[in-house]
Design a protein around this motif. Structure first.
Motif, short mmCIF file in Angstrom:
data_model
loop_
_atom_site.label_atom_id
_atom_site.label_comp_id
_atom_site.label_asym_id
_atom_site.label_seq_id
_atom_site.Cartn_x
_atom_site.Cartn_y
_atom_site.Cartn_z
N ALA A 292 0.84 -1.20 0.00
CA ALA A 292 0.00 0.00 0.00
C ALA A 292 0.87 1.25 0.00
O ALA A 292 0.59 2.21 -0.74
CB ALA A 292 -0.93 0.00 1.21
N GLN A 293 1.93 1.26 0.80
CA GLN A 293 2.85 2.41 0.81
C GLN A 293 3.52 2.58 -0.55
O GLN A 293 3.62 3.70 -1.06
CB GLN A 293 3.93 2.22 1.87
N THR A 294 3.98 1.50 -1.12
CA THR A 294 4.64 1.56 -2.43
C THR A 294 3.67 2.07 -3.49
O THR A 294 4.03 2.88 -4.34
CB THR A 294 5.18 0.18 -2.82
N PHE A 295 2.42 1.61 -3.44
CA PHE A 295 1.40 2.06 -4.38
C PHE A 295 1.22 3.58 -4.27
O PHE A 295 1.19 4.28 -5.29
CB PHE A 295 0.08 1.34 -4.12
N LEU A 296 1.08 4.09 -3.05
CA LEU A 296 0.90 5.54 -2.87
C LEU A 296 2.11 6.33 -3.36
O LEU A 296 1.95 7.36 -4.03
CB LEU A 296 0.65 5.86 -1.40
N GLU A 297 3.30 5.85 -3.06
CA GLU A 297 4.51 6.53 -3.51
C GLU A 297 4.59 6.54 -5.03
O GLU A 297 4.91 7.57 -5.64
CB GLU A 297 5.75 5.87 -2.91
N THR A 298 4.28 5.42 -5.66
CA THR A 298 4.31 5.33 -7.12
C THR A 298 3.24 6.22 -7.74
O THR A 298 3.50 6.94 -8.70
CB THR A 298 4.11 3.87 -7.58
N TYR A 299 2.05 6.20 -7.18
CA TYR A 299 0.95 7.03 -7.68
C TYR A 299 1.32 8.51 -7.59
O TYR A 299 1.12 9.27 -8.56
CB TYR A 299 -0.32 6.76 -6.88
N ASP A 300 1.87 8.93 -6.45
CA ASP A 300 2.25 10.33 -6.29
C ASP A 300 3.35 10.73 -7.28
O ASP A 300 3.30 11.81 -7.87
CB ASP A 300 2.72 10.59 -4.86
N ARG A 301 4.32 9.86 -7.47
CA ARG A 301 5.41 10.14 -8.41
C ARG A 301 4.88 10.25 -9.84
O ARG A 301 5.23 11.17 -10.58
CB ARG A 301 6.46 9.03 -8.28
N GLN A 302 4.01 9.33 -10.23
CA GLN A 302 3.45 9.35 -11.59
C GLN A 302 2.53 10.54 -11.79
O GLN A 302 2.50 11.14 -12.86
CB GLN A 302 2.70 8.04 -11.87
N SER A 303 1.77 10.91 -10.78
CA SER A 303 0.90 12.08 -10.87
C SER A 303 1.72 13.35 -11.06
O SER A 303 1.36 14.22 -11.86
CB SER A 303 0.02 12.22 -9.62
N ALA A 304 2.82 13.45 -10.32
CA ALA A 304 3.69 14.61 -10.47
C ALA A 304 4.29 14.66 -11.87
O ALA A 304 4.35 15.73 -12.50
CB ALA A 304 4.80 14.58 -9.42
N SER A 305 4.70 13.52 -12.39
CA SER A 305 5.26 13.46 -13.75
C SER A 305 4.20 13.86 -14.78
O SER A 305 4.50 14.58 -15.74
CB SER A 305 5.77 12.06 -14.07
N ALA A 306 2.99 13.39 -14.60
CA ALA A 306 1.91 13.73 -15.52
C ALA A 306 1.60 15.22 -15.48
O ALA A 306 1.40 15.85 -16.52
CB ALA A 306 0.66 12.93 -15.19
N ARG A 307 1.59 15.81 -14.27
CA ARG A 307 1.35 17.25 -14.16
C ARG A 307 2.44 18.04 -14.86
O ARG A 307 2.17 19.03 -15.55
CB ARG A 307 1.26 17.66 -12.69
N GLN A 308 3.68 17.62 -14.71
CA GLN A 308 4.80 18.30 -15.37
C GLN A 308 4.66 18.20 -16.89
O GLN A 308 4.87 19.17 -17.61
CB GLN A 308 6.13 17.72 -14.92
N ALA A 309 4.32 17.01 -17.38
CA ALA A 309 4.17 16.82 -18.83
C ALA A 309 3.02 17.68 -19.35
O ALA A 309 3.15 18.30 -20.41
CB ALA A 309 3.91 15.35 -19.14
N LEU A 310 1.92 17.73 -18.64
CA LEU A 310 0.79 18.55 -19.07
C LEU A 310 1.12 20.02 -19.02
O LEU A 310 0.68 20.80 -19.89
CB LEU A 310 -0.45 18.26 -18.20
N ALA A 311 1.91 20.43 -18.05
CA ALA A 311 2.32 21.83 -17.96
C ALA A 311 3.19 22.20 -19.17
O ALA A 311 3.05 23.30 -19.73
CB ALA A 311 3.07 22.09 -16.67
N LYS A 312 4.07 21.30 -19.58
CA LYS A 312 4.92 21.56 -20.75
C LYS A 312 4.07 21.67 -22.01
O LYS A 312 4.30 22.54 -22.85
CB LYS A 312 5.96 20.46 -20.92
#
Length: 78
Positions: A50-70
């Motif tokens: 569960a912890q790994t899932f949350l960490e991965t989700y947060d990391r991927q969400s941040a990457s997606a936000r950065q890509a969308l911002a670009k």
């Protein structure tokens, strides 16, 4: 849904570390408890996942936000 229980996950692992380091001295009965060890063996992999899932989700969400911002900063190509 898992995020709501992050505090519980964090406390579980903090208590586990504490029990591993000083549990035998502070509370030998609890440290040697077969019920505690069985519960820990069952929950540790689940809580870790569960912890790994949350960490991965947060990391991927941040990457997606950065890509969308670009993409949002680019002028439209027609």
């Amino acid at each position: 849904m898992i995020r709501e229980h992050r505090d519980t996950l964090d406390r579980f692992f903090a208590e586990q570390r504490s029990m591993d380091s000083v549990g035998a001295i502070l509370d030998p009965t609890l440290f040697n408890s077969s019920e505690r060890r069985a519960t820990e063996q069952i929950l540790t992999p689940i809580y870790r996942a569960a912890q790994t899932f949350l960490e991965t989700y947060d990391r991927q969400s941040a990457s997606a936000r950065q890509a969308l911002a670009k993409v949002g900063d680019r002028p439209e190509v027609r």
